[in-house]
Design a protein around this motif. Structure first.
Motif, mmCIF file in Angstrom:
data_model
loop_
_atom_site.group_PDB
_atom_site.id
_atom_site.type_symbol
_atom_site.label_atom_id
_atom_site.label_comp_id
_atom_site.label_asym_id
_atom_site.label_seq_id
_atom_site.Cartn_x
_atom_site.Cartn_y
_atom_site.Cartn_z
ATOM 1 N N ASP A 1 14.302 -14.863 -29.152
ATOM 2 C CA ASP A 1 13.975 -14.832 -27.614
ATOM 3 C C ASP A 1 12.575 -15.131 -27.411
ATOM 4 O OD1 ASP A 1 16.644 -14.140 -27.040
ATOM 5 O OD2 ASP A 1 16.312 -11.994 -27.135
ATOM 6 N N ALA A 2 11.564 -14.380 -28.363
ATOM 7 C CA ALA A 2 10.217 -14.804 -28.194
ATOM 8 C C ALA A 2 9.932 -16.193 -28.335
ATOM 9 C CB ALA A 2 9.298 -13.770 -29.233
ATOM 10 N N GLN A 3 10.604 -16.949 -29.157
ATOM 11 C CA GLN A 3 10.300 -18.225 -29.603
ATOM 12 C C GLN A 3 10.747 -19.319 -28.605
ATOM 13 O OE1 GLN A 3 10.736 -19.079 -34.275
ATOM 14 N NE2 GLN A 3 11.751 -16.832 -33.729
ATOM 15 N N ILE A 4 11.973 -18.728 -28.099
ATOM 16 C CA ILE A 4 12.609 -19.605 -26.989
ATOM 17 C C ILE A 4 11.497 -19.352 -25.771
ATOM 18 C CG2 ILE A 4 14.257 -19.624 -25.160
ATOM 19 C CD1 ILE A 4 16.155 -18.790 -27.628
ATOM 20 N N LYS A 5 11.060 -18.401 -25.241
ATOM 21 C CA LYS A 5 10.308 -18.193 -24.343
ATOM 22 C C LYS A 5 8.939 -19.048 -24.512
ATOM 23 C CE LYS A 5 7.988 -14.856 -21.382
ATOM 24 N NZ LYS A 5 8.354 -15.456 -20.282
ATOM 25 N N PHE A 6 8.416 -18.956 -25.745
ATOM 26 C CA PHE A 6 7.301 -19.543 -25.806
ATOM 27 C C PHE A 6 7.387 -21.068 -25.892
ATOM 28 C CE2 PHE A 6 3.183 -20.891 -28.389
ATOM 29 C CZ PHE A 6 2.363 -20.134 -27.681
ATOM 30 N N LEU A 7 8.296 -21.615 -26.358
ATOM 31 C CA LEU A 7 8.350 -23.091 -26.320
ATOM 32 C C LEU A 7 8.892 -23.493 -24.867
ATOM 33 C CD1 LEU A 7 11.009 -23.632 -29.405
ATOM 34 C CD2 LEU A 7 8.821 -24.619 -28.974
ATOM 35 N N ILE B 1 -4.298 -19.192 -20.462
ATOM 36 C CA ILE B 1 -4.873 -18.601 -21.718
ATOM 37 C C ILE B 1 -4.540 -17.213 -21.739
ATOM 38 C CG2 ILE B 1 -6.966 -18.084 -22.791
ATOM 39 C CD1 ILE B 1 -8.192 -20.437 -21.546
ATOM 40 N N SER B 2 -4.412 -16.483 -20.798
ATOM 41 C CA SER B 2 -4.147 -15.098 -20.565
ATOM 42 C C SER B 2 -2.586 -14.757 -20.795
ATOM 43 C CB SER B 2 -4.315 -14.603 -19.053
ATOM 44 O OG SER B 2 -3.955 -13.277 -19.018
ATOM 45 N N GLU B 3 -1.835 -15.872 -20.474
ATOM 46 C CA GLU B 3 -0.389 -15.655 -21.121
ATOM 47 C C GLU B 3 -0.109 -15.915 -22.454
ATOM 48 O OE1 GLU B 3 1.720 -18.352 -18.500
ATOM 49 O OE2 GLU B 3 1.141 -17.362 -16.486
ATOM 50 N N VAL B 4 -0.651 -16.977 -22.964
ATOM 51 C CA VAL B 4 -0.650 -17.195 -24.268
ATOM 52 C C VAL B 4 -0.984 -16.164 -25.118
ATOM 53 C CG1 VAL B 4 -1.548 -18.540 -26.330
ATOM 54 C CG2 VAL B 4 -0.915 -19.796 -24.251
ATOM 55 N N GLY B 5 -2.207 -15.644 -24.705
ATOM 56 C CA GLY B 5 -2.964 -14.227 -25.742
ATOM 57 C C GLY B 5 -1.917 -13.238 -25.579
ATOM 58 N N LYS B 6 -1.365 -12.971 -24.315
ATOM 59 C CA LYS B 6 -0.329 -11.403 -24.263
ATOM 60 C C LYS B 6 0.884 -11.934 -25.080
ATOM 61 C CE LYS B 6 1.965 -8.910 -20.704
ATOM 62 N NZ LYS B 6 3.135 -8.997 -21.326
ATOM 63 N N MET B 7 1.500 -13.309 -25.153
ATOM 64 C CA MET B 7 2.554 -13.629 -25.984
ATOM 65 C C MET B 7 2.250 -13.162 -27.607
ATOM 66 S SD MET B 7 5.311 -14.575 -24.654
ATOM 67 C CE MET B 7 6.151 -15.659 -25.808
ATOM 68 N N TYR B 8 0.853 -13.439 -27.815
ATOM 69 C CA TYR B 8 0.493 -12.933 -29.406
ATOM 70 C C TYR B 8 0.671 -11.745 -29.384
ATOM 71 C CZ TYR B 8 -1.216 -17.836 -29.494
ATOM 72 O OH TYR B 8 -1.373 -19.175 -29.410
ATOM 73 N N THR B 9 -0.215 -10.868 -28.484
ATOM 74 C CA THR B 9 -0.231 -9.562 -28.532
ATOM 75 C C THR B 9 1.037 -8.799 -28.522
ATOM 76 O OG1 THR B 9 -2.442 -9.445 -27.415
ATOM 77 C CG2 THR B 9 -1.420 -7.662 -27.584
ATOM 78 N N ASP B 10 2.024 -9.026 -27.611
ATOM 79 C CA ASP B 10 3.495 -8.509 -27.414
ATOM 80 C C ASP B 10 4.081 -8.702 -28.701
ATOM 81 O OD1 ASP B 10 2.767 -8.094 -24.777
ATOM 82 O OD2 ASP B 10 4.068 -9.452 -23.954
ATOM 83 N N ASN B 11 3.677 -9.625 -29.478
ATOM 84 C CA ASN B 11 4.629 -9.991 -30.735
ATOM 85 C C ASN B 11 3.838 -9.357 -32.024
ATOM 86 O OD1 ASN B 11 7.359 -11.656 -30.278
ATOM 87 N ND2 ASN B 11 5.889 -12.237 -28.836
ATOM 88 N N GLY B 12 2.626 -8.592 -31.744
ATOM 89 C CA GLY B 12 1.799 -8.187 -32.923
ATOM 90 C C GLY B 12 1.257 -9.158 -33.596
ATOM 91 N N ILE B 13 0.850 -10.304 -33.001
ATOM 92 C CA ILE B 13 0.172 -11.555 -33.918
ATOM 93 C C ILE B 13 -1.470 -11.541 -33.472
ATOM 94 C CG2 ILE B 13 -0.002 -13.831 -34.436
ATOM 95 C CD1 ILE B 13 2.631 -12.397 -35.255
ATOM 96 N N VAL B 14 -2.389 -11.168 -34.579
ATOM 97 C CA VAL B 14 -3.747 -11.417 -34.393
ATOM 98 C C VAL B 14 -4.228 -12.413 -35.333
ATOM 99 C CG1 VAL B 14 -5.836 -10.226 -34.664
ATOM 100 C CG2 VAL B 14 -3.669 -8.784 -33.768
ATOM 101 N N PHE B 15 -4.799 -13.376 -34.901
ATOM 102 C CA PHE B 15 -5.249 -14.767 -35.546
ATOM 103 C C PHE B 15 -6.804 -14.219 -36.018
ATOM 104 C CE2 PHE B 15 -1.838 -16.729 -33.033
ATOM 105 C CZ PHE B 15 -1.083 -17.010 -34.122
#
Length: 229
Positions: A171-177, A117-131
Motif C-alpha cells: 500500500d505504501a509503495q502504491i501511494k508513493f508511486l 518536500i514535506s510530503e516526501v519526507g513524511k512518507m519516509y518517516t511513516d515507513n521508518g526510513i532514514v537515509f
C-alpha cells in the motif's frame, strides 16, 4: 498457486516480478545518484552478465547491451566519459535537468515545492526510513525516491511470512508511486532522453519510463487479488 504464506497468493509471474523489482530500483538509483565510478559500472556489468534479471524491455535491453559491450581497453575511457555526462546533465548551476521532484514539478505544473518536500519526507518517516545523506541530498531527489522504493521492495520480499506487514508495504509503495514518482519521473525521463546521446543514460531513461507504470500496475493487481482468511 500459493507461495510464501498460506494467506498470500502469488502466481509464478508475480514471484519473478517480486524478486526483480528491488534489483531494478537499485540499478536506476545507483546511476542517477552520482557520477558513476569505474567500480560502479564494473559492478553492474558483472551483475548483468551473471544474473539474467534485466527486464525484457527497450531500456533494459539497451542497458544490457551497453554494459556487456564495453571492451576492457575502452573501460576506463568510457567510465570517465559517463561521469562527465552525469555532471553535465545533473550537477551545478548549468545542469541540463532538475533532478528533484519539487523543483521539477514547480516548473512544470506550479506545484508547491515546500509541500512536496514535506510530503516526501513524511512518507519516509511513516515507513521508518532514514537515509544517510553523505552529500546533502534532498529528500525528493530522484535517486532517494528510487532508493525508498528499493528499500520497501526488498523489505516486502523479506517479510514474506508476515502477511499484514507485506500488504502494508504494498500500500505504501502504491501511494508513493501515485502521489510522487509517477507525477514527475516519466516527464523527467523524457527530458533526459532528449538531453543526452549517452546509451547509458538513454537506457536509464527508457527503463524509468517503462518500469514505473508497469510496477504500479503489478502492485495494484497483486494487492487487489489478496483475500486474507
Amino acid at each position: 498457486m500459493t507461495m510464501m504464506s498460506k494467506h498470500l497468493v502469488y502466481t509464478q509471474e508475480q514471484v519473478r516480478w517480486l524478486e526483480l523489482r528491488g534489483w531494478v530500483y537499485r540499478l536506476l538509483m545507483d546511476f542517477l545518484s552520482r557520477p558513476p565510478r569505474m567500480s560502479l559500472i564494473a559492478q553492474w556489468r558483472q551483475k548483468v552478465e551473471q544474473n539474467n534479471r534485466v527486464p525484457e524491455s527497450r531500456g533494459g535491453q539497451r542497458l544490457k547491451s551497453y554494459l556487456e559491450g564495453i571492451s576492457e581497453e575502452d573501460f576506463r575511457r568510457v567510465c570517465y566519459k559517463e561521469a562527465e555526462e552525469y555532471e553535465r546533465l545533473f550537477m551545478g548551476h548549468d545542469a541540463m535537468l532538475a533532478s528533484c521532484e519539487s523543483i521539477f514539478r514547480c516548473r512544470t505544473e506550479g506545484a508547491d515545492a515546500f509541500s512536496c518536500i514535506s510530503e516526501v519526507g513524511k512518507m519516509y518517516t511513516d515507513n521508518g526510513i532514514v537515509f544517510n545523506k553523505l552529500n546533502g541530498e534532498r529528500d525528493d531527489h530522484i535517486a532517494l525516491e528510487l532508493e525508498f522504493m528499493a528499500v520497501l521492495a526488498e523489505e516486502m520480499l523479506s517479510k514474506e511470512n508476515l502477511c499484514y506487514s507485506c500488504l502494508g508495504l504494498a500500500d505504501a509503495q502504491i501511494k508513493f508511486l501515485e502521489d510522487h514518482l509517477l507525477k514527475w519521473a516519466p516527464e523527467f525521463a523524457a527530458e533526459l532522453l532528449q538531453a543526452t546521446a549517452s546509451p547509458l543514460y538513454k537506457g536509464l531513461a527508457e527503463l524509468l519510463q517503462e518500469f514505473l507504470p508497469s510496477d504500479l500496475q503489478q502492485l495494484r493487481r497483486w494487492r487487489a487479488s489478496q483475500r486474507l482468511v
